[in-house]
Design an enzyme around this catalytic site. Structure first.
Site, PDB file in Angstrom:
ATOM      1  N   HIS A   1       0.851  -1.200   0.000  1.00  0.00           N
ATOM      2  CA  HIS A   1       0.000   0.000   0.000  1.00  0.00           C
ATOM      3  C   HIS A   1       0.880   1.241   0.000  1.00  0.00           C
ATOM      4  O   HIS A   1       2.102   1.132  -0.139  1.00  0.00           O
ATOM      5  CB  HIS A   1      -0.983  -0.018   1.184  1.00  0.00           C
ATOM      6  CG  HIS A   1      -0.334  -0.182   2.525  1.00  0.00           C
ATOM      7  ND1 HIS A   1       0.521   0.743   3.054  1.00  0.00           N
ATOM      8  CD2 HIS A   1      -0.412  -1.184   3.437  1.00  0.00           C
ATOM      9  CE1 HIS A   1       0.923   0.342   4.244  1.00  0.00           C
ATOM     10  NE2 HIS A   1       0.386  -0.843   4.494  1.00  0.00           N
TER      11      HIS A   1
ATOM     12  N   CYS B   1       2.521 -10.012  20.618  1.00  0.00           N
ATOM     13  CA  CYS B   1       1.635  -9.442  19.586  1.00  0.00           C
ATOM     14  C   CYS B   1       1.991 -10.099  18.254  1.00  0.00           C
ATOM     15  O   CYS B   1       3.110  -9.939  17.768  1.00  0.00           O
ATOM     16  CB  CYS B   1       1.793  -7.923  19.486  1.00  0.00           C
ATOM     17  SG  CYS B   1       0.930  -7.253  18.035  1.00  0.00           S
TER      18      CYS B   1
ATOM     19  N   CYS C   1      -1.437  -3.625  22.239  1.00  0.00           N
ATOM     20  CA  CYS C   1      -0.248  -3.242  21.474  1.00  0.00           C
ATOM     21  C   CYS C   1      -0.392  -1.789  21.016  1.00  0.00           C
ATOM     22  O   CYS C   1      -1.434  -1.421  20.464  1.00  0.00           O
ATOM     23  CB  CYS C   1      -0.111  -4.173  20.269  1.00  0.00           C
ATOM     24  SG  CYS C   1       0.881  -3.473  18.945  1.00  0.00           S
TER      25      CYS C   1
ATOM     26  N   LYS D   1      -6.438   5.997  10.608  1.00  0.00           N
ATOM     27  CA  LYS D   1      -5.440   4.979  10.290  1.00  0.00           C
ATOM     28  C   LYS D   1      -5.883   4.268   9.009  1.00  0.00           C
ATOM     29  O   LYS D   1      -7.056   3.978   8.844  1.00  0.00           O
ATOM     30  CB  LYS D   1      -5.394   3.981  11.462  1.00  0.00           C
ATOM     31  CG  LYS D   1      -4.293   2.970  11.357  1.00  0.00           C
ATOM     32  CD  LYS D   1      -4.240   2.155  12.663  1.00  0.00           C
ATOM     33  CE  LYS D   1      -3.105   1.160  12.641  1.00  0.00           C
ATOM     34  NZ  LYS D   1      -3.270   0.021  11.797  1.00  0.00           N
TER      35      LYS D   1
HETATM   36  O1  ME8 Z   1       7.623  -4.484   9.864  1.00  0.00           O
HETATM   37  N1  ME8 Z   1       2.843   4.948   7.042  1.00  0.00           N
HETATM   38  O2  ME8 Z   1       7.123  -5.232   7.741  1.00  0.00           O
HETATM   39  P1  ME8 Z   1       5.821  -4.387   7.388  1.00  0.00           P
HETATM   40  C1  ME8 Z   1       4.137   4.959   6.687  1.00  0.00           C
HETATM   41  N2  ME8 Z   1       8.730  -7.259   8.038  1.00  0.00           N
HETATM   42  N3  ME8 Z   1       4.853   3.848   6.452  1.00  0.00           N
HETATM   43  C2  ME8 Z   1       4.243   2.666   6.545  1.00  0.00           C
HETATM   44  C3  ME8 Z   1       2.872   2.575   6.901  1.00  0.00           C
HETATM   45  C4  ME8 Z   1       2.167   3.783   7.147  1.00  0.00           C
HETATM   46  N4  ME8 Z   1       0.879   3.829   7.485  1.00  0.00           N
HETATM   47  N5  ME8 Z   1       2.555   1.270   6.924  1.00  0.00           N
HETATM   48  C5  ME8 Z   1       3.672   0.567   6.574  1.00  0.00           C
HETATM   49  C6  ME8 Z   1       7.811  -5.235   8.924  1.00  0.00           C
HETATM   50  N6  ME8 Z   1       4.704   1.404   6.345  1.00  0.00           N
HETATM   51  C7  ME8 Z   1       8.951  -6.217   8.934  1.00  0.00           C
HETATM   52  C8  ME8 Z   1      10.227  -5.458   8.588  1.00  0.00           C
HETATM   53  S1  ME8 Z   1      12.874  -5.321   8.190  1.00  0.00           S
HETATM   54  C9  ME8 Z   1      14.175  -6.208   8.632  1.00  0.00           C
HETATM   55  C10 ME8 Z   1      11.480  -6.271   8.664  1.00  0.00           C
HETATM   56  C11 ME8 Z   1       6.070   1.000   5.905  1.00  0.00           C
HETATM   57  O3  ME8 Z   1       5.289  -5.016   6.152  1.00  0.00           O
HETATM   58  C12 ME8 Z   1       7.146   1.552   6.826  1.00  0.00           C
HETATM   59  O4  ME8 Z   1       8.367   1.533   6.138  1.00  0.00           O
HETATM   60  O5  ME8 Z   1       4.928  -4.278   8.564  1.00  0.00           O
HETATM   61  C13 ME8 Z   1       7.182   0.519   7.932  1.00  0.00           C
HETATM   62  O6  ME8 Z   1       8.359   0.587   8.715  1.00  0.00           O
HETATM   63  C14 ME8 Z   1       7.093  -0.740   7.118  1.00  0.00           C
HETATM   64  O7  ME8 Z   1       6.188  -0.400   6.036  1.00  0.00           O
HETATM   65  C15 ME8 Z   1       6.580  -1.945   7.895  1.00  0.00           C
HETATM   66  O8  ME8 Z   1       6.393  -2.978   6.975  1.00  0.00           O
END
Ligand code: ME8
Length: 514
Positions: free
Chosen positions: A17, A125, A143, A298
């Site tokens: 997204h 979580c 969480c 959100k």
């Molecule tokens: O955490 N606003 O993956 P993830 C801004 N697999 N950025 C956002 C967002 C939002 N509302 N939602 C997602 C993980 N992001 C792990 C990471 S790395 C070794 C492992 C972006 O799929 C942002 O970069 O939940 C966030 O840190 C990331 O997606 C989380 O992706």
């Protein structure tokens, strides 16, 4: 010089997204900017494919975890292609090279005594794939990121001695003079991390006995590696750890790990501790941005308020979508976006300011010089002014991840050119030969200034800037010319085009959107 930048590897249970897109486009823009500055860039992105959450989603959908991951990693790749993301490699944590890399590093930690067995009970979580202590939960015991109640889990696991690294981490994060300084941006989040570190660190479970979908521990095959340990290691797998020593020596450590605030703790505390334990160099910079909300809420599929990258591209085009997403909010704090605001910015910055400049300049060349760069004594005064604004304000803001400010400087330069056109009123200079010479000189000077702003916008809007370059008669390939220009910031004596170079019929680059 090398430059290594990473995005998080995204969980393969979600569709890409605009949150993911924001981080990835930002990384892409930085990677492209560094390439234009003659760095040998390695840009890694990918998908995080192990763990309980992926296994649960696969089960829900009646698929095997690997089938789900094949499908989802392909979707991420598709979206990155759509958004013109120039990654060097796309890593999947189910690849053999990654399994080898995880086994190698976990074994080193075990042999060095940083991994030990312990019974543990805690609140987990699933969405975050992490344990929480009660003090970290919100007022309802949920969480703080997902507002769901963690479940109680008790297991005998292998633990990583994170607590041993408290002082070493504090020294490296808080002291810019430390030879292994890890810079955390922005400053407020760095201070939050330091504050939390000062309270002390608890050892962290690095294996799960109840999760089958993971990498078996090399020294106890009944347990799998904790998904976050597995995931963080991708950053060294990607540059050849355990497979290609020469590549690893060349690109590691990372120059920038980029992510949102939700996972900053993992990157700035757990990851450097693992690297220190393994005797590997630490990343140089960790940058975290805020979270997007949409119309004040959100983003969530169930609430029906998500913007998909495709919708954004359908409405504004790829290049404008990239531009808008990364400049609509400052990098760092949380920000709210709305279609209305995106469209306002599109019309103001792109349709009115930039689009208008390009189309009016080409139209004058069409009307008075038959679509050619006029023959004229070259007056570079305006181009020099534009160059000076950008020299002062662009690179410094890019280096500080203030992409919106770097672009603001380009917009100011565009406004300056547009104002100069109003002052010159070249359309009035058509009567005498002297006037016509002035007219030719004016149009040349606008074109030279346009070439400069186009080179600066290139990392943001790569295809579109290449098009503007061709439409306005710029010499050769814009990427090559920009690399030369950014090396010394000296405008060539004859400018960036040759007299009588052909201009193209102006296409409407940015149709106004209501
Ligand atoms: O955490 N606003 O993956 P993830 C801004 N697999 N950025 C956002 C967002 C939002 N509302 N939602 C997602 C993980 N992001 C792990 C990471 S790395 C070794 C492992 C972006 O799929 C942002 O970069 O939940 C966030 O840190 C990331 O997606 C989380 O992706």
């Amino acid at each position: 010089m090398k430059f290594y930048i990473t995005t998080p590897i995204y969980y393969a249970n979600d569709i890409p997204h605009i949150g993911h897109s924001y981080t990835t486009i930002t990384s892409d823009i930085v990677a492209r900017w560094k390439r234009l500055n003659n760095f040998d860039v390695f840009f890694l992105t990918g998908t995080d494919e192990h763990g309980a959450k992926i296994a649960a989603t696969a089960k829900e959908k009646g698929k095997t975890p690997l089938d789900l991951c094949d499908e989802m990693s392909a979707r991420f790749k598709e979206v990155w292609k759509l958004l013109d993301i120039s990654y060097t490699e796309f890593i999947r944590t189910t690849e053999q090279s990654h399994l080898a890399s995880v086994r190698k590093i976990i074994e080193i930690l075990f042999e060095k005594g940083f991994i030990f067995k312990k019974k543990y009970e805690g609140l987990y979580c699933l969405e975050c794939e992490r344990f929480y202590s009660v003090k970290d939960l919100d007022e309802n015991g949920c969480c703080p990121f997902h507002r769901t109640r963690p479940t109680n889990q008790s297991e005998e696991n292998y633990f990583f001695k994170l607590s041993s690294f408290q002082n070493a981490l504090l020294e490296r994060i808080a002291n810019p003079d430390h030879k292994e300084y890890v810079e955390i941006q922005p400053e407020e989040r760095k201070n939050e991390i330091i504050g939390k570190l000062k309270l002390g660190l608890e050892d962290i479970s690095f294996s799960r006995s109840a999760v089958e979908w993971g990498i078996p521990l090399p020294f106890d095959k009944k347990q799998t590696v904790y998904v976050w340990a597995d995931a963080l290691i991708n950053y060294i797998t990607g540059t050849g750890y355990a497979a290609d020593e020469e590549k690893f020596q060349k690109y590691w450590p990372a120059d920038i790990h980029l992510m949102a605030k939700d996972i900053l703790w993992f990157h700035s505390v757990i990851w450097p501790a693992v690297l220190m334990a393994a005797g590997l160099p630490l990343p140089k910079k960790i940058c975290s941005h805020g979270f997007f909300t949409l119309n004040g809420r959100k983003m969530s599929k169930s609430a029906g308020n998500v913007i998909s990258p495709k919708e954004l591209v359908d409405k504004y085009g790829v290049d404008a979508a990239r531009y808008l997403l990364v400049t609509i909010m400052p990098f760092g704090p949380d920000g709210d976006i709305s279609w209305q605001e995106l469209t306002l910015k599109y019309n103001a910055d792109l349709a009115n300011n930039l689009g208008n400049l390009i189309s009016r300049t080409i139209k004058m060349a069409e009307k008075y010089f038959n679509f050619q760069v006029p023959q004229s004594v070259l007056n570079l005064e305006l181009a020099e002014k534009v160059a000076a604004i950008l020299k002062e304000n662009f690179a410094v803001n890019m280096d500080n991840m203030q992409l919106h400010k770097a672009v603001e400087a380009v917009q100011n330069a565009i406004t300056l050119i547009n104002k100069q056109i109003e002052v010159d009123s070249p359309w009035k200079l058509v009567k005498t030969d002297v006037e016509k010479r002035k007219l030719a000189s004016c149009i040349c000077s606008y074109l030279q200034a346009i070439y400069i702003i186009t080179m600066y916008l290139l990392p943001f809007m790569p295809a579109l800037c290449a098009k503007i370059w061709r439409m306005t008669g710029g010499n050769g390939d814009i990427n090559e010319t920009a690399k030369k220009y950014f090396a010394d910031l000296i405008i060539p004596e004859n400018g960036f085009s040759t007299p009588q170079a052909k201009l193209n019929v102006p296409e409407i680059l940015f149709p106004r959107i209501l």
